[in-house]
Design a protein around this motif. Sequence first.
Motif, PDB file in Angstrom:
ATOM      1  N   SER A  10       0.832  -1.060   0.057  1.00 15.69           N
ATOM      2  CA  SER A  10       0.082   0.026   0.188  1.00 15.69           C
ATOM      3  C   SER A  10       1.094   1.460   0.067  1.00 15.69           C
ATOM      4  O   SER A  10       0.360   2.280  -0.652  1.00 15.69           O
ATOM      5  CB  SER A  10      -0.896   0.048   1.062  1.00 15.69           C
ATOM      6  N   ARG A  11       1.908   1.305   0.807  1.00 17.24           N
ATOM      7  CA  ARG A  11       2.724   2.312   0.797  1.00 17.24           C
ATOM      8  C   ARG A  11       3.584   2.639  -0.724  1.00 17.24           C
ATOM      9  O   ARG A  11       3.423   3.770  -0.973  1.00 17.24           O
ATOM     10  CB  ARG A  11       3.886   2.222   2.075  1.00 17.24           C
ATOM     11  N   VAL A  12       3.804   1.579  -1.107  1.00 18.78           N
ATOM     12  CA  VAL A  12       4.735   1.761  -2.513  1.00 18.78           C
ATOM     13  C   VAL A  12       3.563   2.179  -3.487  1.00 18.78           C
ATOM     14  O   VAL A  12       3.693   2.988  -4.343  1.00 18.78           O
ATOM     15  CB  VAL A  12       5.117   0.437  -2.904  1.00 18.78           C
ATOM     16  N   LEU A  13       2.549   1.530  -3.673  1.00 21.33           N
ATOM     17  CA  LEU A  13       1.327   1.855  -4.377  1.00 21.33           C
ATOM     18  C   LEU A  13       1.221   3.469  -4.344  1.00 21.33           C
ATOM     19  O   LEU A  13       0.934   4.211  -5.367  1.00 21.33           O
ATOM     20  CB  LEU A  13      -0.066   1.135  -4.305  1.00 21.33           C
ATOM     21  N   HIS A  14       0.939   3.924  -2.965  1.00 25.41           N
ATOM     22  CA  HIS A  14       0.372   5.214  -2.931  1.00 25.41           C
ATOM     23  C   HIS A  14       1.807   6.175  -3.327  1.00 25.41           C
ATOM     24  O   HIS A  14       1.252   7.562  -3.907  1.00 25.41           O
ATOM     25  CB  HIS A  14       0.068   5.556  -1.275  1.00 25.41           C
ATOM     26  N   HIS A  15       2.748   5.967  -2.939  1.00 22.48           N
ATOM     27  CA  HIS A  15       3.881   6.725  -3.312  1.00 22.48           C
ATOM     28  C   HIS A  15       4.043   6.906  -4.887  1.00 22.48           C
ATOM     29  O   HIS A  15       4.048   7.886  -5.540  1.00 22.48           O
ATOM     30  CB  HIS A  15       5.034   6.100  -2.764  1.00 22.48           C
ATOM     31  N   CYS A  16       3.816   5.800  -5.709  1.00 18.94           N
ATOM     32  CA  CYS A  16       3.980   5.589  -7.044  1.00 18.94           C
ATOM     33  C   CYS A  16       2.676   6.400  -7.539  1.00 18.94           C
ATOM     34  O   CYS A  16       2.795   7.201  -8.621  1.00 18.94           O
ATOM     35  CB  CYS A  16       3.746   4.340  -7.629  1.00 18.94           C
ATOM     36  N   MET A  17       1.357   6.302  -7.151  1.00 20.73           N
ATOM     37  CA  MET A  17       0.297   6.915  -7.603  1.00 20.73           C
ATOM     38  C   MET A  17       0.693   8.662  -7.446  1.00 20.73           C
ATOM     39  O   MET A  17       0.167   9.373  -8.193  1.00 20.73           O
ATOM     40  CB  MET A  17      -0.899   6.495  -6.893  1.00 20.73           C
ATOM     41  N   LEU A  18       1.022   8.971  -5.949  1.00 20.95           N
ATOM     42  CA  LEU A  18       1.122  10.378  -5.846  1.00 20.95           C
ATOM     43  C   LEU A  18       2.286  11.101  -6.635  1.00 20.95           C
ATOM     44  O   LEU A  18       2.038  12.242  -7.072  1.00 20.95           O
ATOM     45  CB  LEU A  18       1.582  10.392  -4.382  1.00 20.95           C
ATOM     46  N   GLN A  19       3.349  10.097  -7.049  1.00 20.62           N
ATOM     47  CA  GLN A  19       4.342  10.809  -7.924  1.00 20.62           C
ATOM     48  C   GLN A  19       4.009  10.905  -9.317  1.00 20.62           C
ATOM     49  O   GLN A  19       3.975  12.096 -10.217  1.00 20.62           O
ATOM     50  CB  GLN A  19       5.552   9.824  -7.970  1.00 20.62           C
ATOM     51  N   ASN A  39     -11.265   9.335  -5.981  1.00 22.62           N
ATOM     52  CA  ASN A  39     -12.159   7.976  -6.248  1.00 22.62           C
ATOM     53  C   ASN A  39     -10.847   7.023  -6.302  1.00 22.62           C
ATOM     54  O   ASN A  39     -10.852   5.986  -5.732  1.00 22.62           O
ATOM     55  CB  ASN A  39     -13.017   8.026  -7.379  1.00 22.62           C
ATOM     56  N   ARG A  40      -9.897   7.047  -7.302  1.00 23.53           N
ATOM     57  CA  ARG A  40      -9.074   6.150  -7.680  1.00 23.53           C
ATOM     58  C   ARG A  40      -7.961   5.834  -6.407  1.00 23.53           C
ATOM     59  O   ARG A  40      -7.577   4.692  -6.256  1.00 23.53           O
ATOM     60  CB  ARG A  40      -8.096   6.585  -8.915  1.00 23.53           C
ATOM     61  N   PHE A  41      -7.548   7.021  -6.029  1.00 28.37           N
ATOM     62  CA  PHE A  41      -6.567   6.956  -4.737  1.00 28.37           C
ATOM     63  C   PHE A  41      -7.264   6.197  -3.573  1.00 28.37           C
ATOM     64  O   PHE A  41      -6.827   5.320  -3.076  1.00 28.37           O
ATOM     65  CB  PHE A  41      -6.362   8.323  -4.204  1.00 28.37           C
ATOM     66  N   GLY A  42      -8.434   6.494  -3.383  1.00 33.59           N
ATOM     67  CA  GLY A  42      -9.426   5.819  -2.024  1.00 33.59           C
ATOM     68  C   GLY A  42      -9.599   4.706  -2.318  1.00 33.59           C
ATOM     69  O   GLY A  42      -9.570   3.612  -1.728  1.00 33.59           O
TER      70      GLY A  42
END
Length: 158
Positions: A10-19, A39-42
């Motif tokens: 989850s941490r890696v996914l969130h970091h990649c999505m945010l970047q 919506n996609r993030f959540g």
Amino acid sequence: MLFISAVRASRVLHHCMLQSVMRAPMCFFDTTPMGRTLNRFGKDIDVVDIQIPLNFNGGIDCLLQVLSSIIIISVTNPVFIAAAIPIGLIYLFIQKLYIGSSRQLKRIESVTRSPIYNHFSETLNGTSTIRAFCAQEFFIGQSNVKVDLNQNTFFCPY
């Protein structure tokens, strides 16, 4: 180990999505509503944090219970194997129908969830204007309509 791996993923996914969102060109923000991005993030983080570990854990438990039950029944009553094979084939046919229908319902749910986030975000940004015109009930009604439309994918309205 399962839940630790889920948190790390989850941490890696969130970091990649945010970047990816932070490096997106300005035209992305002009054409994509804020609700769709939220919506996609959540939804993606919810799936990785909660749904995948629970479904994986439940799937392993169910698989072990079914296998142990089939082995015990087959050992005590060998005739069961003759009946289990056609039932298994029927189950596979029904499963193929279910997977297609389920996929379509998830798409519809995802499409109808974005307007909820978008409406909520716009309502928060315009709270002072909404109060100035005493339009709270109107916006609450719009929100309820959007939530009801989204929930129709889970519950039959009839």
